[in-house]
Design a protein around this motif. Sequence first.
Motif, short mmCIF file in Angstrom:
data_model
loop_
_atom_site.label_atom_id
_atom_site.label_comp_id
_atom_site.label_asym_id
_atom_site.label_seq_id
_atom_site.Cartn_x
_atom_site.Cartn_y
_atom_site.Cartn_z
N PRO A 14 -12.11 -7.97 18.97
CA PRO A 14 -10.91 -8.70 18.53
C PRO A 14 -10.85 -8.86 17.00
CG PRO A 14 -11.95 -9.86 20.36
CD PRO A 14 -12.88 -8.74 19.95
N TRP A 15 -12.02 -9.08 16.37
CA TRP A 15 -12.04 -9.23 14.91
C TRP A 15 -11.68 -7.92 14.22
CZ3 TRP A 15 -11.66 -13.83 13.11
CH2 TRP A 15 -12.21 -14.91 13.81
N ALA A 16 -12.17 -6.84 14.78
CA ALA A 16 -11.86 -5.53 14.20
C ALA A 16 -10.38 -5.23 14.32
CB ALA A 16 -12.69 -4.44 14.88
N VAL A 17 -9.80 -5.55 15.48
CA VAL A 17 -8.36 -5.33 15.68
C VAL A 17 -7.56 -6.20 14.71
CG1 VAL A 17 -6.45 -5.65 17.32
CG2 VAL A 17 -8.60 -4.62 18.09
N LEU A 18 -7.99 -7.45 14.54
CA LEU A 18 -7.30 -8.36 13.62
C LEU A 18 -7.36 -7.83 12.18
CD1 LEU A 18 -5.87 -11.08 13.20
CD2 LEU A 18 -8.12 -12.10 12.87
N LEU A 19 -8.52 -7.35 11.77
CA LEU A 19 -8.65 -6.79 10.42
C LEU A 19 -7.76 -5.57 10.23
CD1 LEU A 19 -12.48 -7.13 9.76
CD2 LEU A 19 -10.63 -8.34 8.61
N VAL A 20 -7.68 -4.72 11.24
CA VAL A 20 -6.82 -3.53 11.16
C VAL A 20 -5.36 -3.94 11.05
CG1 VAL A 20 -5.98 -1.53 12.47
CG2 VAL A 20 -8.43 -1.98 12.31
N LEU A 21 -4.95 -4.96 11.83
CA LEU A 21 -3.56 -5.44 11.76
C LEU A 21 -3.24 -6.03 10.39
CD1 LEU A 21 -3.05 -7.11 15.25
CD2 LEU A 21 -1.90 -5.09 14.36
N ILE A 22 -4.16 -6.82 9.86
CA ILE A 22 -3.94 -7.41 8.52
C ILE A 22 -3.81 -6.31 7.48
CG2 ILE A 22 -5.04 -8.76 6.69
CD1 ILE A 22 -6.18 -10.58 8.92
N ALA A 23 -4.69 -5.31 7.56
CA ALA A 23 -4.63 -4.20 6.61
C ALA A 23 -3.32 -3.44 6.73
CB ALA A 23 -5.81 -3.25 6.83
N ALA A 24 -2.82 -3.26 7.96
CA ALA A 24 -1.57 -2.54 8.17
C ALA A 24 -0.39 -3.32 7.58
CB ALA A 24 -1.35 -2.29 9.66
N MET A 26 -0.52 -5.51 5.15
CA MET A 26 -0.62 -5.47 3.69
C MET A 26 -0.15 -4.12 3.14
SD MET A 26 -4.15 -7.56 3.02
CE MET A 26 -4.05 -7.48 1.25
N LEU A 27 -0.47 -3.04 3.84
CA LEU A 27 0.00 -1.72 3.41
C LEU A 27 1.51 -1.61 3.47
CD1 LEU A 27 -2.63 0.73 4.96
CD2 LEU A 27 -2.05 0.48 2.55
N VAL A 28 2.11 -2.16 4.53
CA VAL A 28 3.57 -2.12 4.66
C VAL A 28 4.21 -2.93 3.53
CG1 VAL A 28 5.51 -2.89 6.08
CG2 VAL A 28 3.60 -1.67 7.13
N ARG A 29 3.68 -4.13 3.27
CA ARG A 29 4.23 -4.96 2.20
C ARG A 29 4.09 -4.28 0.84
NH1 ARG A 29 2.44 -11.02 2.22
NH2 ARG A 29 3.99 -10.99 0.57
N GLN A 30 2.95 -3.65 0.61
CA GLN A 30 2.74 -2.94 -0.65
C GLN A 30 3.73 -1.78 -0.79
OE1 GLN A 30 0.61 -4.20 -2.79
NE2 GLN A 30 1.09 -2.71 -4.36
N GLY A 31 3.96 -1.08 0.33
CA GLY A 31 4.92 0.03 0.31
C GLY A 31 6.33 -0.45 -0.02
N ILE A 32 6.73 -1.61 0.55
CA ILE A 32 8.05 -2.17 0.26
C ILE A 32 8.15 -2.54 -1.22
CG2 ILE A 32 9.54 -4.16 0.68
CD1 ILE A 32 8.58 -4.09 3.60
N ALA A 33 7.10 -3.17 -1.75
CA ALA A 33 7.10 -3.56 -3.17
C ALA A 33 7.19 -2.33 -4.08
CB ALA A 33 5.84 -4.36 -3.49
N ILE A 34 6.50 -1.27 -3.72
CA ILE A 34 6.55 -0.04 -4.52
C ILE A 34 7.95 0.56 -4.47
CG2 ILE A 34 5.72 2.36 -4.60
CD1 ILE A 34 2.96 1.23 -3.75
N TYR A 35 8.57 0.55 -3.29
CA TYR A 35 9.93 1.08 -3.15
C TYR A 35 10.91 0.26 -4.00
CZ TYR A 35 14.58 1.63 -1.19
OH TYR A 35 15.92 1.81 -1.05
N GLN A 36 10.80 -1.07 -3.93
CA GLN A 36 11.71 -1.92 -4.69
C GLN A 36 11.52 -1.71 -6.19
OE1 GLN A 36 10.60 -5.71 -3.02
NE2 GLN A 36 12.27 -5.66 -1.52
N ALA A 37 10.27 -1.57 -6.61
CA ALA A 37 10.00 -1.33 -8.03
C ALA A 37 10.57 0.01 -8.48
CB ALA A 37 8.50 -1.38 -8.30
#
Length: 200
Positions: A14-24, A26-37
């Motif tokens: 469960p912890w590994a799945v949670l970490l993978v979800l958090i990383a995903a 964060m990647l999506v948010r970073q991608g949105i920020a890069i697109y907006q910039a």
Amino acid sequence: MNKQLASVLRRGLPWAVLLVLIAAVMLVRQGIAIYQASVYRGSLEPHVLIEQTLLGANQTPQALFANAVFYDNQLKSDLALAQYAALISQVTDDNPLRKQAYFNSGNVYLRTAIRLLEQRGLPAWDEAGPLVALAKESYQKALRIKPDWSEVKYNYHLALRLAPTTHGMSGPQQYEDEQIKAEEQPSGWPAMPGNPRGMP
């Protein structure tokens, strides 16, 4: 041994799945920020309006600021001020765009007031006066964030010279009228009939 390994894996999964979800996420948010910039940077060169609404690219503080500058350059003061107001509502005092938005808003108000007075003279004071008051208020807000900002101080003093703070006076025309009345009405001893009492 296998049972212990299976137990560790079951507890850690469960912890590994949670970490993978958090990383995903964060990647999506970073991608949105890069697109907006990239949308914002792309609009800077040709000086065009940021119109893309995908992922709210036209609603980021940087995009709102760029749109406000664009509208100001097009002499669309109301639209520029609306963009600055939207930007101010989104960011805190520690964001440099906030103080710049206050400063630019004050400049828009002051330029609009001066333009009105140049075109129509003192009869336009009823419209220009409130704009000068709003300019002074915007400059004061910028100075609260950065008290030693010399450009804001200079423009604030220009606004004060255009409309000094006077109690009970709505503008230059009323001040002029009151000065004329004061000159027409005699004051002091010459206006009193007869000799002053108690004097030889």
